[in-house]
Design an enzyme around this catalytic site. Structure first.
Site, PDB file in Angstrom:
ATOM      1  N   LYS A  59     -87.983 -27.189  57.151  1.00  0.00           N
ATOM      2  CA  LYS A  59     -87.422 -28.279  58.496  1.00  0.00           C
ATOM      3  C   LYS A  59     -87.950 -29.626  58.081  1.00  0.00           C
ATOM      4  O   LYS A  59     -87.153 -30.353  58.036  1.00  0.00           O
ATOM      5  CB  LYS A  59     -88.001 -27.659  59.484  1.00  0.00           C
ATOM      6  CG  LYS A  59     -87.822 -28.713  60.879  1.00  0.00           C
ATOM      7  CD  LYS A  59     -88.434 -28.117  62.061  1.00  0.00           C
ATOM      8  CE  LYS A  59     -89.764 -27.599  62.119  1.00  0.00           C
ATOM      9  NZ  LYS A  59     -90.495 -29.281  62.350  1.00  0.00           N
ATOM     10  N   THR A  60     -89.316 -29.636  57.826  1.00  0.00           N
ATOM     11  CA  THR A  60     -89.851 -31.208  57.623  1.00  0.00           C
ATOM     12  C   THR A  60     -89.283 -31.663  56.331  1.00  0.00           C
ATOM     13  O   THR A  60     -88.933 -32.696  56.232  1.00  0.00           O
ATOM     14  CB  THR A  60     -91.213 -31.000  57.336  1.00  0.00           C
ATOM     15  OG1 THR A  60     -91.826 -30.263  58.607  1.00  0.00           O
ATOM     16  CG2 THR A  60     -92.044 -32.243  57.723  1.00  0.00           C
ATOM     17  N   ASP A 244     -87.634 -35.133  64.916  1.00  0.00           N
ATOM     18  CA  ASP A 244     -88.037 -33.709  64.564  1.00  0.00           C
ATOM     19  C   ASP A 244     -88.637 -33.059  65.833  1.00  0.00           C
ATOM     20  O   ASP A 244     -88.642 -33.638  66.728  1.00  0.00           O
ATOM     21  CB  ASP A 244     -89.503 -34.253  63.827  1.00  0.00           C
ATOM     22  CG  ASP A 244     -89.988 -32.949  63.196  1.00  0.00           C
ATOM     23  OD1 ASP A 244     -89.247 -31.951  63.230  1.00  0.00           O
ATOM     24  OD2 ASP A 244     -91.223 -33.077  62.604  1.00  0.00           O
ATOM     25  N   GLU A 245     -88.532 -31.757  65.722  1.00  0.00           N
ATOM     26  CA  GLU A 245     -89.052 -30.833  66.881  1.00  0.00           C
ATOM     27  C   GLU A 245     -88.254 -31.153  67.833  1.00  0.00           C
ATOM     28  O   GLU A 245     -88.877 -31.213  69.307  1.00  0.00           O
ATOM     29  CB  GLU A 245     -90.431 -31.033  67.103  1.00  0.00           C
ATOM     30  CG  GLU A 245     -91.442 -30.901  66.011  1.00  0.00           C
ATOM     31  CD  GLU A 245     -91.980 -29.294  65.612  1.00  0.00           C
ATOM     32  OE1 GLU A 245     -91.092 -28.445  66.146  1.00  0.00           O
ATOM     33  OE2 GLU A 245     -92.916 -29.267  65.170  1.00  0.00           O
ATOM     34  N   GLN A 275     -89.033 -21.856  68.767  1.00  0.00           N
ATOM     35  CA  GLN A 275     -90.290 -22.423  68.624  1.00  0.00           C
ATOM     36  C   GLN A 275     -90.619 -23.153  69.961  1.00  0.00           C
ATOM     37  O   GLN A 275     -91.474 -24.023  69.879  1.00  0.00           O
ATOM     38  CB  GLN A 275     -90.500 -22.862  67.230  1.00  0.00           C
ATOM     39  CG  GLN A 275     -90.530 -21.884  66.149  1.00  0.00           C
ATOM     40  CD  GLN A 275     -91.090 -22.334  65.141  1.00  0.00           C
ATOM     41  OE1 GLN A 275     -92.020 -22.759  64.847  1.00  0.00           O
ATOM     42  NE2 GLN A 275     -90.236 -22.661  63.981  1.00  0.00           N
ATOM     43  N   ARG A 626     -96.679 -17.706  61.409  1.00  0.00           N
ATOM     44  CA  ARG A 626     -97.553 -18.357  60.712  1.00  0.00           C
ATOM     45  C   ARG A 626     -98.158 -17.952  59.623  1.00  0.00           C
ATOM     46  O   ARG A 626     -98.509 -18.215  58.435  1.00  0.00           O
ATOM     47  CB  ARG A 626     -98.830 -18.918  61.632  1.00  0.00           C
ATOM     48  CG  ARG A 626     -98.664 -19.621  62.748  1.00  0.00           C
ATOM     49  CD  ARG A 626     -98.024 -20.838  62.436  1.00  0.00           C
ATOM     50  NE  ARG A 626     -96.336 -20.507  63.046  1.00  0.00           N
ATOM     51  CZ  ARG A 626     -95.441 -21.434  62.434  1.00  0.00           C
ATOM     52  NH1 ARG A 626     -95.780 -22.319  61.789  1.00  0.00           N
ATOM     53  NH2 ARG A 626     -94.121 -21.203  62.813  1.00  0.00           N
TER      54      ARG A 626
END
Length: 750
Positions: A59-60, A244-245, A275, A626
């Site tokens: 994503k980043t 983002d997010e 998330q 994670r």
DNA sequence: CGTGGGCGGATTTTT
DNA sequence: TCCGCCCACG
């Protein structure tokens, strides 16, 4: 498309340093490291774009490469791009990676947190925003103090209007863009009082030039909404807006982005509905849906290939999250191997759980792994203690994330309050904080009178204090008050032309703060003095981002907005411990999800409502995803929390993972099994565990079956102490758990 | 005015 | 169990 194909063909281009390519039209460093889905998103045509990006899907990276792509291929300049994140850490990382990719400084790029960017706008346009030039930012704690003060000022009952709840009420409305005048009480008297408190709170803020976190966002929104020409200016400038997010945005943040984008801008938002774990603090997952309906022409991209976790871990995560309703739909896959199954351990109690975790960490270390590759994740902070104790005992260095950060420490906030009051005499919060710190004889009496005067005049405390006459009734108080004013004035004059760090140094020594803590040996005075000295170093190393503000003002805002995430240089190889919430965005080869018990996770207070239960499930999903290679789930049948024992069943989330993916390290049946089967049919892990938890207390081990002359048979839950003082906690079949002195109990091992 | 002991409450957290 | 806050006392 042609550009993409040729980029793929020139894959070797990546091998060169990512610095400025010789040919500025060469976009291979931007596109070559991407997979097809990522590349499609990065090169999406200009216009509204929504990227649904699963955990560990890059994503980043997509966001960063999109920025680079806009600049290199779409003719955008850094000046024309605004990119928003939620944490300073994410912003810093993104800026660094963009610069590395472009090989140039992205100085002109507006990249930061929502709050950071809003702050920047308000500093630039304080007049239009209706703020004093020297406005100060309140952090949550400051805000809570001010709320408490408001409640007292209106003489409301603090038991009925709990400060925290009032604070929540105010923030909730601000987060939704509502001012007090927008609120209708209806017939509800409590509601009416809350609105009254909100109104009064706003007035107190205005009087002292204070802006809380929610206010930063709301003001920035109103600034654009109410200033057509200003809005037009920024619309022309920021054609490209990246978020983002996105699933974490609240109503006002979304409204702000929408306002900026208007009908012509190109929003590029990235998020993952699975998330979304911050609903409880105002985040609106629905914003993802809203984005799609607000921008019907928006392009949708999904990133579903996961590069992080083994197939077994991923399958467990997918199975779990499939139980949630109203998902946007996304299924992570990996081309990687199945890997080790998810390991499940049922502990007797929380100590046994900790011993188990430490045993597995040691096993990992024995195989050549590093401590920092192991993370212990838990639902609530209170769970960390048992692990800390066990880690200390095992002499394993660890690091607990969360907790008080540097700029949130009380002694640091005291020092900052001096600086703030010097910078802005009307800052009531700071005045209140330090007026009698160190003690200078200004007591509750004097202050009460002062507050009364200030309230009556609608003026700041500073202003009221200046007007206080020396009355015979309170000569001492008023004299001390005038001395305090004189001290602040004097300090302000003295630090005038000094460099920033000398200003800080001068104030902490001349204010008497250092001396105050040095005398105070009892309450870690030593450490506090060191922290104050550290503040001077922080000031020395501080580089203002821009010259919009005097260095001191800029440093003060920095301290509030960035409360010191980077906890010094903790680069030692440490076991990582944190809550599930703070683990979002991170990854570890070995992950322990501890406390997988109903009531704890999902938390009791989130189990009743479907929406909050689903958020807990997403939190579990975040935890599972994670893990890269090994995932351990553990729960304790008995857990001591807040000093009381509770007996719990396994989290319902465990049942939602297909048994085929799980490996139980100690089947629950064990507990009820007659002693005879012990050691005969259960192999491997069971024996390993017993060995690890050997307490050495006379051969009595956790989990051992014992018989007592009077109480009958039971199982050892815990062992404490040594030699004659050793105590055992035995869960007897008939009578339940009892603590016994090992030397007296005459337990018979079975 | 400053300190210690008793009381109640105790997810999650960034800015 | 533990922490923070309030009140009563010195």
């Amino acid at each position: 498309m042609a550009a993409i194909e040729s980029a793929g063909a020139r894959r070797r281009g990546v091998e060169f340093a990512p610095a400025m390519s010789l040919d500025p039209t060469d976009v291979s460093p931007i596109l070559a490291p991407l997979n097809d889905a990522q590349r499609a998103a990065v090169t999406a045509p200009l216009g509204a774009t929504l990227v649904l990006a699963g955990a560990g899907s890059g994503k980043t990276r997509v966001l960063i490469h999109r920025i680079a792509w806009l600049i290199q291929a779409e003719g955008a300049t850094p000046h024309g791009i605004l990119a928003v994140t939620f944490t300073n850490k994410a912003a810093a990382e993104m800026r660094g990676r963009v610069e590395a990719l472009l090989g140039s400084s992205g100085g002109a790029l507006w990249l930061g947190t929502f709050h950071g960017l809003a702050h920047r706008l308000l500093r630039l346009h304080w007049r239009e925003a209706g703020l004093p030039q020297s406005f100060q930012i309140l952090d949550s704690e400051d805000q809570l103090r001010l709320v408490r003060k408001t409640i007292r000022a209106l003489e409301f009952d603090e038991a009925r209007f709990v400060p925290r709840e009032v604070q929540y009420f105010i923030n909730q409305h601000k987060d939704e863009g509502r001012r007090p005048q927008h609120l209708q009480a209806g017939g509800d008297p409590t509601e009416r009082s809350l609105i009254r408190l909100y109104t009064e709170y706003e007035q107190l803020c205005a009087r002292s030039g204070a802006v809380d976190f929610a206010e930063l966002l709301l003001r920035a929104f109103e600034l654009w909404r109410d200033n057509a020409s200003l809005l037009q200016h920024y619309r022309n400038r920021f054609r490209h807006v990246l978020v983002d997010e996105f699933q974490d945005t609240n109503a006002i943040q979304y409204a702000w982005v929408r306002l900026l984008v208007g009908a012509t801008g190109c929003p590029f938002v990235v998020g993952d509905d699975d998330q979304s774990i911050y609903r409880w603090r105002g985040a609106r997952v629905e914003n993802l849906q809203k984005f799609r309906s607000d921008f019907p022409q928006a392009q949708l991209y999904k990133l579903e290939q996961n590069y992080r976790s083994s197939a077994a871990i991923l399958a467990a995560a997918n199975a779990l999250i499939a139980n949630n309703s109203a998902r946007l739909g996304k299924k992570l896959w990996t081309s990687g191997a199945l890997g080790t199954p998810v390991q499940l351990y049922c502990a007797y109690n929380e100590r046994d759980e900790a011993d188990f975790v430490i045993g597995r960490i040691q096993q990992w270390l024995g195989e050549g792994g590093r401590r920092s590759e192991c993370a212990i994740l838990y639902r609530s902070n209170a769970q960390s203690r048992v692990f800390e104790e066990a880690l200390i005992q095992a002499r394993l260095p660890y690091r607990v994330y969360g907790g008080l950060r540097f700029f949130e420490r009380s002694e640091i906030k005291d020092a900052l309050a001096y600086l703030r009051l010097i910078a802005n005499h009307d800052d009531d919060a700071s005045f209140d904080r330090i007026v009698n710190l160190p003690v200078r004889g200004i007591g509750a009496r004097t202050l009460e009178a002062l507050r009364e005067t200030a309230r009556a005049q609608g003026q700041s405390l500073w202003h009221a204090a200046g007007a206080v006459q020396a009355e015979p009734s309170n000569a001492r108080g008023s004299a001390a008050l005038h001395q305090f004013l004189a001290l602040i004035e004097r300090l302000g004059g003295e630090i005038g032309g000094l460099p920033l760090h000398e200003q800080v140094d001068h104030v902490i020594s001349q204010s008497g703060l250092i001396e105050h803590h040095r005398k105070n040996k009892a309450v870690r005075g030593e450490a506090r003095v060191e922290n104050l000295e550290e503040l001077v170093s922080a000031a020395r190393g501080y580089e203002p981002e821009s010259s919009e503000l005097p260095p001191l003002q800029s440093f003060l805002a920095h301290a509030v907005l960035e409360s010191g995430e980077t906890q010094g240089s903790e680069w030692e190889d440490c076991v990582q411990m944190m809550t599930l919430h703070s683990a979002k965005g991170l990854e570890f080869p070995v992950v322990f999800l501890a406390g997988m018990e109903d009531g704890l996770f999902p938390h009791q207070r989130s189990s009743n409502e479907l929406a909050s239960l689903e958020e807990e499930r997403r939190l579990c999903y975040v935890g599972i995803t994670r893990a890269m290679r090994q995932l351990y789930l553990s729960y304790a049948e008995q857990r001591r929390l807040h000093g009381v024992d509770s007996y719990n069943t396994a989290s319902r989330f465990i049942q939602e993972i297909p048994p085929a993916l799980l490996e139980e390290l100690r089947p629950r049946i064990q507990l009820a099994r007659p002693a005879a089967t012990e050691g005969t049919m259960h192999h491997g892990p069971r024996h390993g565990r017993i060995a690890e938890t050997d307490s050495g207390a006379g051969g009595v081990r956790l989990g051992t079956r014992v018989r007592h002359g009077k109480f009958g048979e039971g199982i050892v839950l815990n062992v404490e102490g040594q030699g004659p003082h050793a105590r055992v906690h035995v869960n007897f079949e008939q009578l339940g758990a009892k603590w016994l002195m090992l030397s007296l109990a005459r337990l018979e091992l079975m």
